[in-house]
Design an enzyme around this catalytic site. Structure first.
Site, PDB file in Angstrom:
ATOM      1  CE  LYS A 159      -5.651   0.108   3.953  1.00  0.00           C
ATOM      2  NZ  LYS A 159      -4.853  -0.885   3.187  1.00  0.00           N
ATOM      3  CG  ASP A 160      -1.751   6.037   8.720  1.00  0.00           C
ATOM      4  OD1 ASP A 160      -1.622   5.119   7.885  1.00  0.00           O
ATOM      5  OD2 ASP A 160      -1.313   5.958   9.891  1.00  0.00           O
ATOM      6  NE  ARG A 161      -0.599   0.979   4.423  1.00  0.00           N
ATOM      7  CZ  ARG A 161      -1.148   0.326   5.450  1.00  0.00           C
ATOM      8  NH1 ARG A 161      -1.067   0.848   6.661  1.00  0.00           N
ATOM      9  NH2 ARG A 161      -1.784  -0.822   5.271  1.00  0.00           N
TER      10      ARG A 161
ATOM     11  CG  HIS B 168      -1.444  -6.692  -1.600  1.00  0.00           C
ATOM     12  ND1 HIS B 168      -0.466  -5.830  -1.139  1.00  0.00           N
ATOM     13  CD2 HIS B 168      -2.546  -6.430  -0.839  1.00  0.00           C
ATOM     14  CE1 HIS B 168      -0.961  -5.076  -0.165  1.00  0.00           C
ATOM     15  NE2 HIS B 168      -2.205  -5.416   0.051  1.00  0.00           N
TER      16      HIS B 168
ATOM     17  CB  THR C   6      -0.935  -0.005   1.222  1.00  0.00           C
ATOM     18  OG1 THR C   6      -1.780  -1.156   1.151  1.00  0.00           O
ATOM     19  CG2 THR C   6      -1.796   1.249   1.260  1.00  0.00           C
TER      20      THR C   6
END
Length: 550
Positions: free
Chosen positions: A163-165, A483, A81
């Site tokens: 999501k933060d990322r 993944h 991610t």
């Protein structure tokens, strides 16, 4: 204004998708006023094409009226991610962005676990990879929004995600506002600013929805054939409808409800901040995370994933309709941070008996113990790693002779294992030139080079064979699928562009997500030095003319 925002929130998340007609006016020659950059986490090219004939909403608009690159690539080997999101709006591969994985090891760090999360500031007191202050400090290159703001400080840059990322890697360090879903309390930011009225209203609406149960979604006709149970260890998946009890935050987060809320937030932010209504071009990036959570928890081929794609299409349609109603001149780019692979247990039921889970002996802890026994070096953890694939690090306390012995033993053990495709040393990867040419033609070591950083990458890179799932047991992490491999199931993603009046065409040959930044920059006349990025501009004008000529 907040009353209107609340109405926008409810509307954006509930309007039925409307079919889009085939006839459009010519695309304006002037730059768009708003860039809408969307990343659908784990939306593989396979998933995109599997349901393409059923799209009726936003995805139909993009595929029938936009410019379609169905064979986009996250070209690098580390298909996770954080690296994927770092490529989307920087024009650069992870080797340049510095984001080589979701987490990497810093064996010189004082803290015990040595693991560094891609979106943390580990210099903060008490920080750990699991409990941290989110930060873009590890991103080494500017995002498109950062470049736009440097050229014109009036540009507004907003990033919203599940999501933060995702929010941080697409928004970058100079974004005006960066928000992500932080838990049952709603959306939070790393900026440390007081929660503005807009976000307070968003969180209030989310709390109201979370407080209500969800009886589940109806099963679309195209999902009926997928409605059968699959057992993976102690977990059974394949027949879910996303029913949840009131207050069940996990059920909310791992469902289409999360994406609906994120898109509603984005629509409200565009309206409340009047994005795209001033002289300059503004940009909003939107990270939709539910497809990834669902892919991990249930796999990519059951009713759960099928319902998710259907709801995603509907919610995107409602979102675009809202922007149209407001009369905005906007351009959309939609892609994914990586692809995904379904759980082996369902693959084995569906004509793929060779599918398997990784041997526990390849986990870093087991591997370290085996090498200690082979070499006779004991009393320390010889090998550090974050899973049974990817980067492996040799302990810093080894002498030169011990390190040579450990490396030789590790390479021999791994290369003899039937589930291992190959193992590269950091010296082999570092000596490989950065890849060029079509991403579908890259070798494995070129893919590895695209996500190699000499400061952060490991001493070895372990790559498993195709059709080996890197989760040993489904119950280990509560996940059944994942993944992160160098294979096309995880590398290939769709890349779609749309603007009102843009003439549709489809290009089936491979392109990279690193090509997105220069392509969008050209639309707004923003010069980007070619030696600062890895991507190239994609001409979005069908036939004569060149959108990259500006």
């Amino acid at each position: 204004m907040l009353k209107n925002v609340a109405a926008a929130l409810l509307l954006a998340a509930s309007l039925p998708a409307m079919a889009q007609g085939p006839v459009q006016p010519a695309a304006p020659a002037t730059p768009p006023k708003l860039i809408v950059a969307i990343s659908v986490d784990q939306f593989s090219a396979d998933l995109f094409s599997e349901y393409r004939q059923y799209y009726t909403g936003g995805l139909r608009r993009l595929t029938e009226q936009g410019v379609v690159f169905p064979r986009g690539y996250q070209g690098h080997a580390a298909t996770e991610t954080c690296p994927g999101h770092s490529t989307i709006l920087t024009g650069s591969r992870p080797a340049r962005t510095g984001i080589i994985a979701n987490s990497w090891f810093d064996l010189n760090a004082a803290r015990a676990d040595k693991l560094v999360y891609c979106a943390e500031d580990e210099t903060q007191p008490g920080s750990s990879s699991a409990d941290y202050q989110a930060s873009p400090v590890h991103l080494r290159v500017p995002t498109l929004g950062g470049r736009m703001k440097a050229a014109n400080p009036a540009t507004r840059v907003v990033s919203v995600a599940g999501k933060d990322r995702a929010a941080i890697m697409m928004g970058g360090p100079t974004a005006d506002q960066v928000w992500w879903l932080g838990g049952p309390q709603g959306y939070v930011s790393y900026k440390g600013v007081a929660t503005p009225p807009l976000v307070a209203k968003v969180n209030e609406v989310m709390a109201q929805r979370l407080a209500q149960p969800n009886p589940g979604f109806e099963l679309p006709p195209q999902c009926a054939a997928k409605d059968f149970p699959v057992k993976a260890g102690s977990i059974t998946v394949g027949t879910g409808r996303f029913a949840r009890e009131a207050g069940d935050y996990k059920g909310f987060r791992v469902s289409p409800e999360q994406d609906a809320m994120t898109l509603a937030f984005a629509a409200a932010a565009i309206e409340a901040m009047a994005l795209g209504r001033q002289a300059q071009t503004d940009i909003i990036s939107i990270g939709l995370s539910a497809t990834d959570y669902i892919g991990h928890a249930y796999g990519t081929e059951g009713t759960e994933s099928c319902i998710q794609v259907d709801r995603l299409d509907r919610e995107l349609g409602a979102f675009f309709d809202r922007l149209d109603k407001d009369g905005l001149d906007y351009v959309v780019m939609l892609t994914a941070d990586h692809g995904g692979h379904d759980l082996p247990e369902r693959h084995r039921l569906n004509a793929m008996p060779m599918e398997q889970r990784v041997d526990k002996a390849l986990t870093p802890k087991a591997l370290s113990a085996a090498i200690a026994e082979k070499t006779g070096i004991s009393g320390k953890r010889l090998i550090w790693g974050d899973g049974p694939a990817g980067d492996l690090y040799f302990d810093k306390g080894l002498t030169a002779a011990q390190r040579t012995k450990v490396e030789a033993a590790t390479l021999a053990l791994l290369r003899a294992h039937p589930q291992v495709q190959t193992v590269f040393t950091r010296a082999e990867i570092a000596a490989t030139p950065s890849p060029s040419g079509p991403p579908e033609s890259w070798s494995l070591i070129e893919e590895a080079r695209a996500s190699f950083d000499p400061q952060r990458s490991g001493d070895l890179l372990l790559l498993l064979k195709p059709r080996v799932m890197s989760i040993p047991e489904a119950a280990v992490m509560g996940y059944v699928a994942t993944h992160g491999s160098p294979w096309d199931t995880d590398r290939r993603v769709p890349i779609l562009f749309w603007r009102k009046g843009l003439v549709h065409f489809e290009q089936p040959l491979g392109v990279e997500t690193a090509d997105i930044l220069p392509t969008l920059a050209a639309l707004i006349g923003l010069p980007v030095p070619k030696d600062q990025i890895d991507g190239r501009c994609l001409d979005l004008i069908a036939g004569d003319g060149d959108s990259c000529a500006n």
